[in-house]
Write a protein that holds these residues in place. Structure first.
Motif, PDB file in Angstrom:
ATOM      1  N   GLY A  71       0.811  -1.220   0.000  1.00 53.75           N
ATOM      2  CA  GLY A  71       0.000   0.000   0.000  1.00 53.75           C
ATOM      3  C   GLY A  71       0.843   1.269   0.000  1.00 53.75           C
ATOM      4  N   GLN A  72       0.200   2.329  -0.449  1.00 58.08           N
ATOM      5  CA  GLN A  72       0.887   3.605  -0.667  1.00 58.08           C
ATOM      6  C   GLN A  72       1.533   4.163   0.604  1.00 58.08           C
ATOM      7  N   THR A  73       0.839   4.055   1.740  1.00 54.67           N
ATOM      8  CA  THR A  73       1.399   4.611   2.975  1.00 54.67           C
ATOM      9  C   THR A  73       2.688   3.893   3.361  1.00 54.67           C
ATOM     10  N   SER A  74       2.690   2.559   3.272  1.00 53.28           N
ATOM     11  CA  SER A  74       3.896   1.792   3.610  1.00 53.28           C
ATOM     12  C   SER A  74       5.045   2.159   2.679  1.00 53.28           C
ATOM     13  N   ALA A  75       4.721   2.329   1.395  1.00 52.02           N
ATOM     14  CA  ALA A  75       5.769   2.702   0.432  1.00 52.02           C
ATOM     15  C   ALA A  75       6.328   4.075   0.781  1.00 52.02           C
ATOM     16  N   LYS A 149      -7.921  22.991   9.338  1.00 51.03           N
ATOM     17  CA  LYS A 149      -8.619  23.005   8.061  1.00 51.03           C
ATOM     18  C   LYS A 149      -7.623  22.884   6.918  1.00 51.03           C
ATOM     19  N   ILE A 150      -7.632  21.705   6.304  1.00 47.34           N
ATOM     20  CA  ILE A 150      -6.845  21.516   5.087  1.00 47.34           C
ATOM     21  C   ILE A 150      -7.801  20.997   4.025  1.00 47.34           C
ATOM     22  N   HIS A 151      -7.812  21.638   2.854  1.00 44.67           N
ATOM     23  CA  HIS A 151      -8.809  21.294   1.842  1.00 44.67           C
ATOM     24  C   HIS A 151      -8.582  19.917   1.229  1.00 44.67           C
ATOM     25  N   ASP A 152      -7.333  19.535   1.106  1.00 44.29           N
ATOM     26  CA  ASP A 152      -7.014  18.359   0.300  1.00 44.29           C
ATOM     27  C   ASP A 152      -5.953  17.518   0.992  1.00 44.29           C
ATOM     28  N   ASN A 153      -6.378  16.832   2.060  1.00 45.69           N
ATOM     29  CA  ASN A 153      -5.426  15.982   2.789  1.00 45.69           C
ATOM     30  C   ASN A 153      -4.876  14.866   1.912  1.00 45.69           C
ATOM     31  N   GLY A 154      -5.671  14.446   0.925  1.00 39.26           N
ATOM     32  CA  GLY A 154      -5.287  13.311   0.098  1.00 39.26           C
ATOM     33  C   GLY A 154      -4.213  13.610  -0.934  1.00 39.26           C
ATOM     34  N   CYS A 155      -3.850  14.861  -1.097  1.00 37.76           N
ATOM     35  CA  CYS A 155      -2.807  15.188  -2.075  1.00 37.76           C
ATOM     36  C   CYS A 155      -1.468  14.656  -1.563  1.00 37.76           C
ATOM     37  N   ILE A 164      10.296  17.031  11.045  1.00 31.99           N
ATOM     38  CA  ILE A 164       8.897  16.990  11.448  1.00 31.99           C
ATOM     39  C   ILE A 164       8.233  15.671  11.030  1.00 31.99           C
ATOM     40  N   ILE A 165       8.808  14.980  10.062  1.00 30.31           N
ATOM     41  CA  ILE A 165       8.153  13.748   9.597  1.00 30.31           C
ATOM     42  C   ILE A 165       8.942  12.477   9.898  1.00 30.31           C
ATOM     43  N   GLN A 166      10.271  12.578   9.925  1.00 30.57           N
ATOM     44  CA  GLN A 166      11.025  11.364  10.210  1.00 30.57           C
ATOM     45  C   GLN A 166      10.786  10.960  11.660  1.00 30.57           C
ATOM     46  N   GLY A 167      10.559   9.686  11.893  1.00 34.37           N
ATOM     47  CA  GLY A 167      10.255   9.235  13.243  1.00 34.37           C
ATOM     48  C   GLY A 167       8.764   9.117  13.509  1.00 34.37           C
ATOM     49  N   VAL A 168       7.934   9.604  12.587  1.00 32.79           N
ATOM     50  CA  VAL A 168       6.487   9.412  12.723  1.00 32.79           C
ATOM     51  C   VAL A 168       6.144   8.059  12.093  1.00 32.79           C
ATOM     52  N   ASN A 169       5.484   7.186  12.850  1.00 38.76           N
ATOM     53  CA  ASN A 169       5.115   5.880  12.288  1.00 38.76           C
ATOM     54  C   ASN A 169       3.801   5.991  11.522  1.00 38.76           C
ATOM     55  N   GLU A 173      -3.865   4.500   6.122  1.00 40.44           N
ATOM     56  CA  GLU A 173      -3.990   5.659   5.235  1.00 40.44           C
ATOM     57  C   GLU A 173      -3.420   6.918   5.888  1.00 40.44           C
ATOM     58  N   MET A 174      -2.553   6.741   6.865  1.00 36.25           N
ATOM     59  CA  MET A 174      -2.200   7.863   7.737  1.00 36.25           C
ATOM     60  C   MET A 174      -1.308   8.920   7.117  1.00 36.25           C
ATOM     61  N   HIS A 175      -0.738   8.629   5.959  1.00 33.58           N
ATOM     62  CA  HIS A 175       0.090   9.666   5.340  1.00 33.58           C
ATOM     63  C   HIS A 175      -0.744  10.913   5.048  1.00 33.58           C
TER      64      HIS A 175
END
Ligand code: UDP
Ligand code: MG
Length: 224
Positions: A71-75, A149-155, A164-169, A173-175
């Protein structure tokens, strides 16, 4: 400043060389130091072969290979873990995100933002019920639960300062929620409008069922 582009790839054999050329064009123009981390998510077509061909001639094009489709998140998570750039920019590898937008993301990072989130304003041609309505509802719920409020979380196309992102597991679909998460941790988040192109080669991997997965993972994310 070094930039790491992270590409999740599932059955994108035709798109891989085109996207590589587009990325190179942008980086040749801008002169940023960069690496491209291409993650094969268990593709069943010739994607892995195309990826190996590129990496043989370009050491900036780095590879991760999943034997199965996780899945995309794992990748994305695997690519982000390996990234050594100061700024990490994940992008779809089906040419829907546009490398020409990279300099705008970098400008915002240079202005001091920790996360820059892409907003595909015109992305739903003819997909009112399968795409537009689920997306509007999902983004509204995400805003309600996360308080941001973010309009497009899926982008997929976003820019993150690495710390800010390294170390976040990331699971499921959490990305999609990382911008909100960064904001919870005190990060500065901004949205920019990005170009969104139609898919020419290959097929989308998602239908309406994704919306439910996203919402379940949103609840998990909130409790985490
Ligand atoms: N993708 C992936 N693993 C999957 C499904 C998708 O790595 O199991 C990649 C895919 O190759 C693309 C990106 O994630 O680069 C977005 O997928 P897709 O285009 O199918 O989603 P859509 O744009 O239709 O929302
Ligand atoms: Mg797509």
């Amino acid at each position: 400043m070094k930039i790491s582009i992270v590409l999740p790839i599932y059955n994108e054999e035709k798109n891989i060389p085109i996207l590589y050329q587009e990325l190179k064009e942008v980086f040749n123009k801008t002169g940023f130091d960069y690496e491209i981390i291409a993650v094969n998510d268990g593709s069943k077509d010739k994607s892995w072969l195309e990826m190996k061909n590129i990496s043989e001639t370009d050491r900036k094009y780095k590879l991760i290979n999943f034997k199965y489709n996780f899945g995309q998140t794992s990748a994305l998570a695997a690519g982000i873990k390996l990234a050594s750039g100061d700024v990490i920019i994940p992008m779809d590898s089906d040419l829907q995100n546009d490398p020409a937008d990279i300099p705008i993301f970098i400008d915002k990072i240079n202005e001091g933002y920790d996360v820059v989130s892409g907003w595909r304003q015109k992305r739903w041609k003819g997909n009112m019920f399968s795409r537009k309505i689920p997306s509007v509802i999902a983004n509204w719920l995400i805003a309600f639960i996360t308080g941001i409020k973010i309009h497009d979380n899926g982008c997929t196309m976003k820019a993150y300062k690495r710390e800010i992102i390294q170390g976040v597991n990331l699971y499921g679909e959490m990305h999609r929620f990382v911008a909100a998460y960064a904001s919870w941790r005190g990060g500065r988040v901004i949205e920019i409008i990005v170009n969104s192109r139609e898919r020419k080669y290959g097929n989308t991997n998602y239908g309406i069922s994704r919306t439910f997965k996203v919402l379940l993972d949103l609840i998990v994310f909130k409790f985490m």
